[in-house]
Design an enzyme around this catalytic site. Structure first.
Site, PDB file in Angstrom:
ATOM      1  N   ARG A   1       0.814  -1.230   0.000  1.00  0.00           N
ATOM      2  CA  ARG A   1       0.000   0.000   0.000  1.00  0.00           C
ATOM      3  C   ARG A   1       0.843   1.274   0.000  1.00  0.00           C
ATOM      4  NH1 ARG A   1      -2.045  -3.378  -1.202  1.00  0.00           N
ATOM      5  NH2 ARG A   1      -3.792  -4.530  -0.360  1.00  0.00           N
TER       6      ARG A   1
ATOM      7  N   SER B   1     -11.225   1.205   3.736  1.00  0.00           N
ATOM      8  CA  SER B   1     -10.571   0.978   5.035  1.00  0.00           C
ATOM      9  C   SER B   1     -10.067   2.307   5.587  1.00  0.00           C
ATOM     10  CB  SER B   1      -9.392   0.026   4.871  1.00  0.00           C
ATOM     11  OG  SER B   1      -9.859  -1.207   4.400  1.00  0.00           O
TER      12      SER B   1
ATOM     13  N   GLU C   1      -5.898   5.809   7.140  1.00  0.00           N
ATOM     14  CA  GLU C   1      -5.454   5.381   5.803  1.00  0.00           C
ATOM     15  C   GLU C   1      -5.752   6.437   4.719  1.00  0.00           C
ATOM     16  OE1 GLU C   1      -5.352   1.493   4.534  1.00  0.00           O
ATOM     17  OE2 GLU C   1      -5.260   2.120   2.463  1.00  0.00           O
TER      18      GLU C   1
HETATM   19  C1  LIG Z   1     -15.471   1.325  -1.001  1.00  0.00           C
HETATM   20  C2  LIG Z   1     -13.981   1.435  -1.159  1.00  0.00           C
HETATM   21  C3  LIG Z   1     -13.212   0.293  -1.278  1.00  0.00           C
HETATM   22  C4  LIG Z   1     -11.832   0.380  -1.434  1.00  0.00           C
HETATM   23  N1  LIG Z   1     -11.116  -0.770  -1.552  1.00  0.00           N
HETATM   24  C5  LIG Z   1      -9.775  -0.714  -1.704  1.00  0.00           C
HETATM   25  C6  LIG Z   1      -9.020  -1.921  -1.830  1.00  0.00           C
HETATM   26  O1  LIG Z   1      -9.544  -3.019  -1.814  1.00  0.00           O
HETATM   27  N2  LIG Z   1      -7.677  -1.820  -1.976  1.00  0.00           N
HETATM   28  C7  LIG Z   1      -7.049  -0.611  -2.014  1.00  0.00           C
HETATM   29  O2  LIG Z   1      -5.816  -0.603  -2.163  1.00  0.00           O
HETATM   30  N3  LIG Z   1      -7.745   0.554  -1.917  1.00  0.00           N
HETATM   31  C8  LIG Z   1      -9.082   0.528  -1.761  1.00  0.00           C
HETATM   32  N4  LIG Z   1      -9.801   1.687  -1.640  1.00  0.00           N
HETATM   33  C9  LIG Z   1      -9.109   2.988  -1.641  1.00  0.00           C
HETATM   34  C10 LIG Z   1      -9.108   3.737  -3.008  1.00  0.00           C
HETATM   35  O3  LIG Z   1     -10.133   3.285  -3.830  1.00  0.00           O
HETATM   36  C11 LIG Z   1      -7.782   3.574  -3.721  1.00  0.00           C
HETATM   37  O4  LIG Z   1      -6.739   4.083  -2.928  1.00  0.00           O
HETATM   38  C12 LIG Z   1      -7.780   4.326  -5.084  1.00  0.00           C
HETATM   39  O5  LIG Z   1      -6.689   3.888  -5.849  1.00  0.00           O
HETATM   40  C13 LIG Z   1      -7.703   5.835  -4.922  1.00  0.00           C
HETATM   41  O6  LIG Z   1      -7.749   6.389  -6.212  1.00  0.00           O
HETATM   42  P1  LIG Z   1      -8.452   7.771  -6.487  1.00  0.00           P
HETATM   43  O7  LIG Z   1      -8.342   8.051  -7.938  1.00  0.00           O
HETATM   44  O8  LIG Z   1      -9.829   7.803  -5.932  1.00  0.00           O
HETATM   45  O9  LIG Z   1      -7.488   8.751  -5.671  1.00  0.00           O
HETATM   46  P2  LIG Z   1      -7.886  10.020  -4.789  1.00  0.00           P
HETATM   47  O10 LIG Z   1      -8.684   9.589  -3.621  1.00  0.00           O
HETATM   48  O11 LIG Z   1      -8.460  11.088  -5.648  1.00  0.00           O
HETATM   49  O12 LIG Z   1      -6.440  10.483  -4.295  1.00  0.00           O
HETATM   50  C14 LIG Z   1      -5.715   9.681  -3.386  1.00  0.00           C
HETATM   51  C15 LIG Z   1      -4.256  10.146  -3.410  1.00  0.00           C
HETATM   52  O13 LIG Z   1      -3.688   9.844  -4.689  1.00  0.00           O
HETATM   53  C16 LIG Z   1      -3.197  11.035  -5.295  1.00  0.00           C
HETATM   54  N5  LIG Z   1      -3.435  10.929  -6.745  1.00  0.00           N
HETATM   55  C17 LIG Z   1      -4.577  10.571  -7.379  1.00  0.00           C
HETATM   56  N6  LIG Z   1      -4.398  10.568  -8.703  1.00  0.00           N
HETATM   57  C18 LIG Z   1      -3.113  10.927  -8.918  1.00  0.00           C
HETATM   58  C19 LIG Z   1      -2.311  11.136 -10.078  1.00  0.00           C
HETATM   59  N7  LIG Z   1      -2.794  10.964 -11.316  1.00  0.00           N
HETATM   60  N8  LIG Z   1      -1.006  11.522  -9.908  1.00  0.00           N
HETATM   61  C20 LIG Z   1      -0.490  11.703  -8.664  1.00  0.00           C
HETATM   62  N9  LIG Z   1      -1.197  11.548  -7.544  1.00  0.00           N
HETATM   63  C21 LIG Z   1      -2.495  11.168  -7.671  1.00  0.00           C
HETATM   64  C22 LIG Z   1      -3.956  12.182  -4.651  1.00  0.00           C
HETATM   65  O14 LIG Z   1      -3.234  13.391  -4.718  1.00  0.00           O
HETATM   66  C23 LIG Z   1      -4.092  11.655  -3.230  1.00  0.00           C
HETATM   67  O15 LIG Z   1      -2.914  11.899  -2.516  1.00  0.00           O
HETATM   68  C24 LIG Z   1     -11.197   1.648  -1.472  1.00  0.00           C
HETATM   69  C25 LIG Z   1     -11.973   2.808  -1.348  1.00  0.00           C
HETATM   70  C26 LIG Z   1     -13.351   2.705  -1.189  1.00  0.00           C
HETATM   71  C27 LIG Z   1     -14.181   3.951  -1.083  1.00  0.00           C
END
Ligand SMILES: Cc1cc2nc3c(=O)[nH]c(=O)nc-3n(C[C@H](O)[C@H](O)[C@H](O)COP(=O)(O)OP(=O)(O)OC[C@H]3O[C@@H](n4cnc5c(N)ncnc54)[C@H](O)[C@@H]3O)c2cc1C
Length: 375
Positions: free
Chosen positions: A193, A269, A370
């Site tokens: 992670r 989480s 997290e």
């Molecule tokens: C219901 C649910 C279930 C989930 N299950 C899991 C799971 O099973 N496993 C898991 O690992 N995670 C899980 N997650 C967490 C989440 O979905 C992941 O971390 C996902 O990859 C976040 O991506 P995002 O585009 O939404 O990022 P955001 O929430 O928009 O951003 C998160 C971080 O990433 C950075 N970021 C985003 N895009 C970029 C980019 N293009 N360049 C540089 N930095 C960037 C942002 O600046 C921020 O710091 C879950 C979340 C939810 C709500």
């Protein structure tokens, strides 16, 4: 995805301002990226709390990214990169800088299982496309919300797979150098992670393309016991069947965003699984009133172990459905806090502190959040 939460899109907030760069000093084309003021951020996150961005823009291509980074630097403003907002909490005061949402789309097939994907693509959409067309490697990551660009940041993983197993390289804008860079997988420093993007150098790189090396016609990964059990021991399931089964499991655990679900407003989480010294096992068992062998844990090397945060929460009295206010624990997942409606960041913080203090008092372990807080 939730009915209300949309990703990436153009928010329906008024007040377009087109900033024409004056005295522009970098080698960035004057593309006239539209930067809006005072844009509500809560609807752009799955948790749904927090205030507005002072400035907001959607990057549709790499020139937009370079331009936005230079614009923010020129105006002395912090810049925050927004993906799908699924691992993110916004403070009530909002963000006094530029929020750049990644809207760069595109899934390019480069042959032999190599796909170059825009960060603004929906992760689950990409997984589905790969599974349906017979490319193995990401099928167990079905149902994870958010964007493709967010996946290398925290090396997303679930049900026996991690994106670092298939990411071949990442293209990014390096804000320190003011230029685009190619980062081979090793240079991303992926761990559990974690990557260099969310640890050593947060905010330095803006991911503009992720390249995945998948296995054409490959077999699905069936390492996770519950997944194996569900798909059965008969004929090998297809990649699409595995992806569907993963989504079903996730749905039962409240880890799938489903339109209309009352517990949709979550960031997944909420606490990391803590890593503690192996000697902590005995006091943990004593505090829980059980034998040492009964404490769930797994070794992480060098005399340390990882304890499931959900187990600690439950033993400290923070069970599924706990909490009476606008923020509480999901009725299906101990580790997921949910916004039951009308919550503020302050409410989330209050509940977080209560849980952290409770676990600390019982076990002497301090849990860490997290999701990222937009700072
Ligand atoms: C219901 C649910 C279930 C989930 N299950 C899991 C799971 O099973 N496993 C898991 O690992 N995670 C899980 N997650 C967490 C989440 O979905 C992941 O971390 C996902 O990859 C976040 O991506 P995002 O585009 O939404 O990022 P955001 O929430 O928009 O951003 C998160 C971080 O990433 C950075 N970021 C985003 N895009 C970029 C980019 N293009 N360049 C540089 N930095 C960037 C942002 O600046 C921020 O710091 C879950 C979340 C939810 C709500």
């Amino acid at each position: 995805m939730s009915g209300e939460h949309q990703m990436p899109n153009t928010p329906k907030s008024p007040g377009w301002v087109t900033w024409v760069p004056v005295m522009y000093s970098r080698t960035v084309p004057a593309i006239g990226l539209e930067i809006r003021e005072d844009v509500a951020l809560a609807p752009l996150t799955t948790f749904g709390v927090g205030g507005a961005a002072r400035f907001f823009a959607v990057a549709k291509g790499e020139p937009d990214v370079a331009y936005a980074a230079a614009w923010a630097a020129e105006h002395g403003l912090p810049l925050f990169v927004l993906g799908g907002g699924s691992n993110l909490l916004v403070r009530d005061e909002g963000f006094d800088g530029l929020v750049l949402q990644m809207g760069i789309a595109g899934i390019e097939d480069r042959g032999e299982g190599l796909f170059a994907v825009g960060p603004g693509e929906s992760w689950d959409g990409f997984v589905q496309q790969m599974a349906d067309t017979g490319y193995a490697g990401v099928e167990c990551l079905a149902g994870i919300p958010g964007s493709v660009g967010g996946t290398p940041v925290q090396n997303v993983g679930a049900y026996g797979q991690e994106v670092s197993e298939t990411i071949e390289s990442v293209r990014a804008f390096d804000r320190s150098a003011g230029d685009f860079v190619e980062l081979a997988k090793e240079e991303c420093r992926f761990r559990y992670r974690q990557s260099r993007f969310n640890t050593e150098e947060p905010g330095r790189f803006i991911v503009t393309e992720a390249r995945f090396r998948l296995r054409p016609g490959g077999a699905p990964t069936l390492k996770y016991a519950e997944l194996k059990e569900r798909v059965g021991t008969g004929t090998l399931p297809s990649l699409s069947e595995v992806a569907r089964t993963v989504r079903e499991i996730r749905r039962c655990k409240g880890m799938l965003l489903v339109a209309g679900d009352a517990e949709n407003h979550t960031a997944g989480s909420f606490f990391k699984n803590p890593v503690v010294e192996t000697e902590m096992l005995a006091p943990i068992a004593a505090a829980a009133g059980i034998a040492v062998e009964k404490v769930p844990h797994w070794p992480t090397g060098e005399g340390q172990i990882k304890i499931p945060a959900a187990w600690l929460l439950e033993r400290a009295g923070f069970v599924k459905g706990w909490g009476e206010g606008s923020v509480g624990i999901s009725s299906r997942h101990t580790l997921a806090l949910v916004n039951r409606g009308g919550a503020s960041f302050e409410d989330v913080e209050r509940v977080r502190s209560e849980i952290v203090d409770g676990v600390w008092q019982k076990f002497g372990i301090r849990l860490e959040r997290e999701p990222v807080v937009m700072n």
